[in-house]
Design a protein around this motif. Structure first.
Motif, PDB file in Angstrom:
ATOM      1  N   ARG A  39       0.825  -1.210   0.000  1.00  0.00           N
ATOM      2  CA  ARG A  39       0.000   0.000   0.000  1.00  0.00           C
ATOM      3  C   ARG A  39       0.857   1.258   0.000  1.00  0.00           C
ATOM      4  N   LYS A  40       2.006   1.191   0.679  1.00  0.00           N
ATOM      5  CA  LYS A  40       2.901   2.348   0.692  1.00  0.00           C
ATOM      6  C   LYS A  40       3.489   2.596  -0.703  1.00  0.00           C
ATOM      7  N   LEU A  41       3.888   1.543  -1.396  1.00  0.00           N
ATOM      8  CA  LEU A  41       4.392   1.700  -2.755  1.00  0.00           C
ATOM      9  C   LEU A  41       3.292   2.178  -3.705  1.00  0.00           C
ATOM     10  N   GLU A  42       2.078   1.741  -3.441  1.00  0.00           N
ATOM     11  CA  GLU A  42       0.967   2.126  -4.314  1.00  0.00           C
ATOM     12  C   GLU A  42       0.670   3.619  -4.225  1.00  0.00           C
ATOM     13  N   ARG A  43       0.993   4.224  -3.100  1.00  0.00           N
ATOM     14  CA  ARG A  43       0.731   5.659  -2.930  1.00  0.00           C
ATOM     15  C   ARG A  43       1.850   6.535  -3.478  1.00  0.00           C
ATOM     16  N   GLY A  75       5.043   7.842  -8.759  1.00  0.00           N
ATOM     17  CA  GLY A  75       5.354   7.138  -9.989  1.00  0.00           C
ATOM     18  C   GLY A  75       4.714   5.776 -10.120  1.00  0.00           C
ATOM     19  N   LEU A  76       4.199   5.224  -9.000  1.00  0.00           N
ATOM     20  CA  LEU A  76       3.625   3.884  -9.015  1.00  0.00           C
ATOM     21  C   LEU A  76       2.138   3.874  -8.726  1.00  0.00           C
ATOM     22  N   ASN A  77       1.528   5.011  -8.656  1.00  0.00           N
ATOM     23  CA  ASN A  77       0.104   5.097  -8.335  1.00  0.00           C
ATOM     24  C   ASN A  77      -0.732   4.459  -9.444  1.00  0.00           C
ATOM     25  N   GLY A  78      -1.483   3.426  -9.070  1.00  0.00           N
ATOM     26  CA  GLY A  78      -2.345   2.736 -10.032  1.00  0.00           C
ATOM     27  C   GLY A  78      -1.654   1.674 -10.852  1.00  0.00           C
ATOM     28  N   ARG A  79      -0.351   1.501 -10.720  1.00  0.00           N
ATOM     29  CA  ARG A  79       0.386   0.502 -11.493  1.00  0.00           C
ATOM     30  C   ARG A  79       0.625  -0.736 -10.633  1.00  0.00           C
ATOM     31  N   THR A  80      -0.454  -1.430 -10.354  1.00  0.00           N
ATOM     32  CA  THR A  80      -0.366  -2.596  -9.474  1.00  0.00           C
ATOM     33  C   THR A  80       0.425  -3.734 -10.111  1.00  0.00           C
ATOM     34  N   THR A  81       0.390  -3.844 -11.430  1.00  0.00           N
ATOM     35  CA  THR A  81       1.130  -4.924 -12.084  1.00  0.00           C
ATOM     36  C   THR A  81       2.633  -4.751 -11.885  1.00  0.00           C
ATOM     37  N   ILE A  86       4.111  -3.093  -9.414  1.00  0.00           N
ATOM     38  CA  ILE A  86       4.409  -3.326  -7.998  1.00  0.00           C
ATOM     39  C   ILE A  86       4.393  -4.817  -7.689  1.00  0.00           C
ATOM     40  N   ALA A  87       3.398  -5.534  -8.215  1.00  0.00           N
ATOM     41  CA  ALA A  87       3.311  -6.973  -7.982  1.00  0.00           C
ATOM     42  C   ALA A  87       4.521  -7.689  -8.554  1.00  0.00           C
ATOM     43  N   THR A  88       4.967  -7.269  -9.726  1.00  0.00           N
ATOM     44  CA  THR A  88       6.146  -7.898 -10.341  1.00  0.00           C
ATOM     45  C   THR A  88       7.396  -7.652  -9.505  1.00  0.00           C
ATOM     46  N   LEU A  89       7.592  -6.422  -9.044  1.00  0.00           N
ATOM     47  CA  LEU A  89       8.777  -6.100  -8.253  1.00  0.00           C
ATOM     48  C   LEU A  89       8.806  -6.885  -6.941  1.00  0.00           C
ATOM     49  N   LEU A  90       7.682  -6.901  -6.231  1.00  0.00           N
ATOM     50  CA  LEU A  90       7.642  -7.599  -4.951  1.00  0.00           C
ATOM     51  C   LEU A  90       7.823  -9.101  -5.133  1.00  0.00           C
TER      52      LEU A  90
END
Length: 368
Positions: free
Chosen positions: A71-75, A78-84, A86-90
């Motif tokens: 959730r912190k990365l999602e906010r 540069g990563l707002n709304g780019r869940t794919t 973030i999911a790939t990185l994690l």
């Protein structure tokens, strides 16, 4: 004159059911049949995917522990709304954290494979020479020397201790080990895939889960789910983070005292430290090796330092991390970790405190 029919004596009039009674009974039977059908379908689906349940459970534990970071990365701008992304990185980070220790161990084993092959060939031809410290034992030196010379001091093929290792048993052991290794690799792969899907679904998945729990079990079930998630996160912090800290500190101690393969041994210590009271097995073994090599001072210093690190971690750091996040007494935390590990294996280390949290919440609501 027409005769009249005999008078019928008055009696109780037959009961006529209300118009909606039959419809209500039918709806109740339909509801019961629907519940039975849904339960059967869910159980059938779980039975079909039973081999993948451990992978899903591991993915849920990892996703729950990393959810605040997600959730912190999602906010971030540069990563707002780019869940794919973030999911790939994690998912890649988790894969590397789990693959790197195994890779280091394989690299160390490959580096020592030549020397190990030479030692095995020498043992096969000449046997294992008796260590010098056995002759200096305060008691029991003669029977230990006799047993060693009888079982290990002669060539390996003629040793009575090795007669039980028949070729068929060795082949079966290797086959079973290979099957388990392939199964663990498949579970790891499906865990990563499931973890990526959970992260990609993001807040919509968590919102759907909480909405379904409120509809099925009431509004308080959402609070219980949040406390269970906090229990899982606290357990991960208390076990994994503290275990890594112990591994780093003891890895430095291994390097200082001259224990070979300090990095690999530090990784093994970190993994062992994730289970309560298991790290002493590793550093006491390293201390025993130092003692047999003549490094008495280094062995004593390593063991004392190891017990000091474990004492601080087990009695101060770990209970604070787990207990504060779950609001559980230390005894329940300990029972949850050890009982969960005994019941569900390594996965139960994280499930056990969550179940203890449910028990604590139910008890609190009962005594109010």
């Amino acid at each position: 004159m027409i005769p009249r029919p005999p008078a019928v004596p008055p009696g109780p009039s037959p009961r006529v059911p209300p118009p909606g009674a039959d419809m209500h009974s039918r709806r109740r039977m339909q509801r019961f049949a629907s519940v039975a059908l849904y339960t059967g379908l869910v159980l059938l689906a779980l039975w079909v995917v039973r081999d993948f349940i451990p992978a899903v459970a591991w993915a849920c534990v990892i996703a729950t522990s990393l959810w605040p970071l997600f959730r912190k990365l999602e906010r971030q701008p540069g990563l707002n709304g780019r869940t794919t992304i973030i999911a790939t990185l994690l998912t890649i980070v988790i894969a590397l954290l789990l693959v790197l220790p195994v890779g280091i161990g394989i690299a160390q084993a490959a580096a020592e494979a030549h020397d190990l092959a030479i030692w095995l060939h020498s043992v096969e031809q000449n046997g294992v020479p008796i260590p010098d410290f056995i002759a200096n034992l305060p008691f029991g030196s003669e029977p230990v020397t006799h047993w060693w010379n009888t079982n290990l001091g002669q060539p390996l093929k003629a040793s009575p201790a090795m007669k039980g290792l028949h070729g068929h048993e060795v082949v079966m052991f290797g086959r079973n080990f290979g099957i388990r290794a392939v199964h663990a690799l498949m579970v790891f792969a499906f865990t990563l895939v499931t973890l990526f899907v959970i992260f990609q679904a993001g807040p919509s998945l968590s919102g759907a889960v909480l909405k379904g729990m409120r509809r099925a079990f009431g509004a308080e079930s959402a609070q219980l789910a949040e406390r269970m998630a906090a229990a899982v996160r606290g357990t991960v912090s208390g076990l994994v983070v503290v275990g890594i800290g112990e591994g780093v500190l003891l890895g430095i101690a291994y390097a200082v005292t001259g224990v070979p393969h300090a990095t690999l041994l530090g990784l093994i210590t970190a993994i062992a430290a994730m289970l309560p009271f298991c790290a002493p097995i590793v550093f006491c073994g390293a201390g025993l090796w130092l003692f047999l090599q003549g490094g008495t001072a280094g062995a004593i210093g390593l063991v004392v330092f190891g017990f000091a690190v474990v004492f601080i971690a087990e009695h101060f750091v770990r209970p604070v991390l787990i207990g504060n996040s779950t609001r559980l007494p230390f005894l329940l935390v300990l029972f949850g970790i050890l009982g969960g590990a005994e019941t569900f294996g390594l996965l139960g280390v994280f499930i056990g405190p969550a179940l203890m949290t449910i028990l604590m919440v139910l008890w609190t609501d009962f005594v109010r």
